[in-house]
Design a protein around this motif. Sequence first.
Motif, PDB file in Angstrom:
ATOM      1  N   LYS A 152      26.176  45.984   0.389  1.00 47.37           N
ATOM      2  CA  LYS A 152      26.614  47.091   1.239  1.00 47.37           C
ATOM      3  C   LYS A 152      25.622  47.349   2.352  1.00 47.37           C
ATOM      4  O   LYS A 152      24.465  47.683   2.097  1.00 47.37           O
ATOM      5  CB  LYS A 152      26.747  48.370   0.409  1.00 47.37           C
ATOM      6  CG  LYS A 152      27.795  48.278  -0.674  1.00 47.37           C
ATOM      7  CD  LYS A 152      28.075  49.641  -1.286  1.00 47.37           C
ATOM      8  CE  LYS A 152      29.291  49.542  -2.190  1.00 47.37           C
ATOM      9  NZ  LYS A 152      29.687  50.840  -2.738  1.00 47.37           N
ATOM     10  N   GLU A 201      40.578  51.905  -8.660  1.00 45.89           N
ATOM     11  CA  GLU A 201      39.970  52.859  -7.736  1.00 45.89           C
ATOM     12  C   GLU A 201      40.899  54.028  -7.454  1.00 45.89           C
ATOM     13  O   GLU A 201      42.125  53.871  -7.462  1.00 45.89           O
ATOM     14  CB  GLU A 201      39.643  52.152  -6.421  1.00 45.89           C
ATOM     15  CG  GLU A 201      38.539  51.137  -6.572  1.00 45.89           C
ATOM     16  CD  GLU A 201      38.227  50.428  -5.274  1.00 45.89           C
ATOM     17  OE1 GLU A 201      38.107  51.088  -4.229  1.00 45.89           O
ATOM     18  OE2 GLU A 201      38.102  49.192  -5.317  1.00 45.89           O
ATOM     19  N   ASN A 233      39.570  43.294   3.311  1.00 52.95           N
ATOM     20  CA  ASN A 233      39.619  44.755   3.244  1.00 52.95           C
ATOM     21  C   ASN A 233      39.974  45.329   4.618  1.00 52.95           C
ATOM     22  O   ASN A 233      39.635  44.759   5.649  1.00 52.95           O
ATOM     23  CB  ASN A 233      38.255  45.309   2.823  1.00 52.95           C
ATOM     24  CG  ASN A 233      38.123  45.367   1.316  1.00 52.95           C
ATOM     25  OD1 ASN A 233      39.120  45.411   0.584  1.00 52.95           O
ATOM     26  ND2 ASN A 233      36.897  45.373   0.829  1.00 52.95           N
TER      27      ASN A 233
HETATM   28  P1  AMP Z   1      33.460  51.138   0.503  1.00 51.96           P
HETATM   29  O1  AMP Z   1      33.388  50.817   1.967  1.00 51.96           O
HETATM   30  O2  AMP Z   1      32.161  51.565  -0.104  1.00 51.96           O
HETATM   31  O3  AMP Z   1      34.654  51.989   0.180  1.00 51.96           O
HETATM   32  O4  AMP Z   1      33.809  49.780  -0.221  1.00 51.96           O
HETATM   33  C1  AMP Z   1      34.967  49.057   0.127  1.00 51.96           C
HETATM   34  C2  AMP Z   1      35.539  48.450  -1.118  1.00 51.96           C
HETATM   35  O5  AMP Z   1      34.578  47.589  -1.717  1.00 51.96           O
HETATM   36  C3  AMP Z   1      35.859  49.471  -2.200  1.00 51.96           C
HETATM   37  O6  AMP Z   1      37.100  50.093  -1.998  1.00 51.96           O
HETATM   38  C4  AMP Z   1      35.838  48.580  -3.418  1.00 51.96           C
HETATM   39  O7  AMP Z   1      37.040  47.870  -3.537  1.00 51.96           O
HETATM   40  C5  AMP Z   1      34.729  47.618  -3.121  1.00 51.96           C
HETATM   41  N1  AMP Z   1      33.494  48.072  -3.767  1.00 51.96           N
HETATM   42  C6  AMP Z   1      32.526  48.853  -3.253  1.00 51.96           C
HETATM   43  N2  AMP Z   1      31.529  49.059  -4.160  1.00 51.96           N
HETATM   44  C7  AMP Z   1      31.889  48.393  -5.286  1.00 51.96           C
HETATM   45  C8  AMP Z   1      31.297  48.192  -6.575  1.00 51.96           C
HETATM   46  N3  AMP Z   1      30.100  48.697  -6.890  1.00 51.96           N
HETATM   47  N4  AMP Z   1      31.989  47.440  -7.465  1.00 51.96           N
HETATM   48  C9  AMP Z   1      33.180  46.884  -7.166  1.00 51.96           C
HETATM   49  N5  AMP Z   1      33.783  47.021  -5.973  1.00 51.96           N
HETATM   50  C10 AMP Z   1      33.152  47.759  -5.029  1.00 51.96           C
END
Ligand code: AMP
Length: 462
Positions: A152, A201, A233
């Motif tokens: 991230k 989620e 995504n």
């Molecule tokens: P975010 O931008 O943090 O919402 O992340 C985008 C997508 O990445 C999320 O909706 C999840 O599908 C995936 N994601 C983020 N963090 C995790 C994690 N720790 N484990 C699994 N999938 C994750």
Amino acid sequence: MNEPWGDRRVGLVGQDGRTDAIADACRQTLPKEQLFAVSSMVIPGLASKCQQVTVGTIEPDTILRWAQQVSPDLVIVGPEDPLARGVVDELTKIGVPCFGPTRDLAQIEASKIWARQLLDRHGIDANPAYEVFDSTDGLREHLVQMGEFVVKPEGLTGGKGVRVYPEHFESIDDAVSYAADCIAANDRARVLIEERLEGEEFSLMTITDGRTSVHCPAVQDHKRAYEGDTGPNTGGMGSYSCADWGLPFLSGADVAQARGINERVIEALLGETGQPYRGVLYGGFILTADGVRLIEYNARFGDPEALNVLPIMQTDFVDVAWSAARGHLDELGPVDFEPRATVCKYLVPASYPGARDEVGEPVSVPTEVLGLPEVRVYWASCEQRDGQVLLTGSRSLAVVGIGKDLREAEVAAEAAASSVQGPVRYRSDIGTSALIQRRIDHMSQIRAHAGANRPGGRGTLG
Ligand code: AMP
Ligand code: GLY
């Protein structure tokens, strides 16, 4: 609406489907003459609902000048960018109450590392295992040891910067090189590496004035671009919510756990910054075999999630936002939602999220669809020019079906989505019973697997 509101003005900041849904919620009680917006372009929904849409860059300076001209009594901020840039801090200085947090508080979204560490400092048990790297020293070894993981970037990436191994990488070396790019690309030179969580989620948004909390119905978004949850995504292709405000794979205890986490975070934010969080705290959660874990926090309504909850809010939204912005949510009384299901489907340019081949092409919705009581249409990345609505490249418009149950809501959303004319596509599987059953089955498998691996252990939920 409460009497005291009178002829006061509401100002909106934003130019997306969420801001159009906020405008629509305001217009349930507020006359057009009292609604103003500042946006980076004139989207059709805001043009029709507001007295005036001022076009400008969404920078604190521009917004301050706009507020001085328009004199809003309340400003509601739609997207995250203006929050992270401190728009609320500037407006507060000139005495304008805002529905949206200050820059310090918006760090909960703008820095994923700060958010994780805040939970840890306050003993809020919702984080996955994570590590922060400020260089590539030991990074490769760490990733190999983790097996599956998530990379991230530190700052805001419009929902598109997070990458999961193995899905989004060809090799560990690829992941190392992406993490190195993330470190190089941000001011603080850090990257977050997390345990990859498995589960379903969901989003739980809490409206708050920093002390009193109002929880919205839970919503499930669909981030992947294509049917069957495949492809890259996106910002979110659509979402659904149920008439009982829960979700088919969540127990009452799971919802209570997510609400409790949001409440504790709101308290922690007040404790750490001394500032009350006023606006929406959006918890992006995942239900795992070990209960509810946090994926990320956002400092504003979700887009599309706002499009599910705002149309069924029974309490006057202007009253809710006005009370939250001034720290008086406790005096408002209960905030009610209709016991109705919703299904939202985003229409996006055919080549989204890749090429932008359709930019400038016209898109339209039949007039009879715009008038249906069980359907809402919210405009997003579209521009009104010379009597036409033209695509601008990102998510274009959303349709929301509302019904007594998911089936009815999905049928309404699907009929509306399929009527849209132009080079756009949408996910017809969102909200269907087949896809929802897959979610339920997925959760059952995870629970069964966890139960089998842990005799007498924590395999059961809620
Ligand atoms: P975010 O931008 O943090 O919402 O992340 C985008 C997508 O990445 C999320 O909706 C999840 O599908 C995936 N994601 C983020 N963090 C995790 C994690 N720790 N484990 C699994 N999938 C994750
Ligand atoms: N639905 C994802 C977001 O608003 O960030």
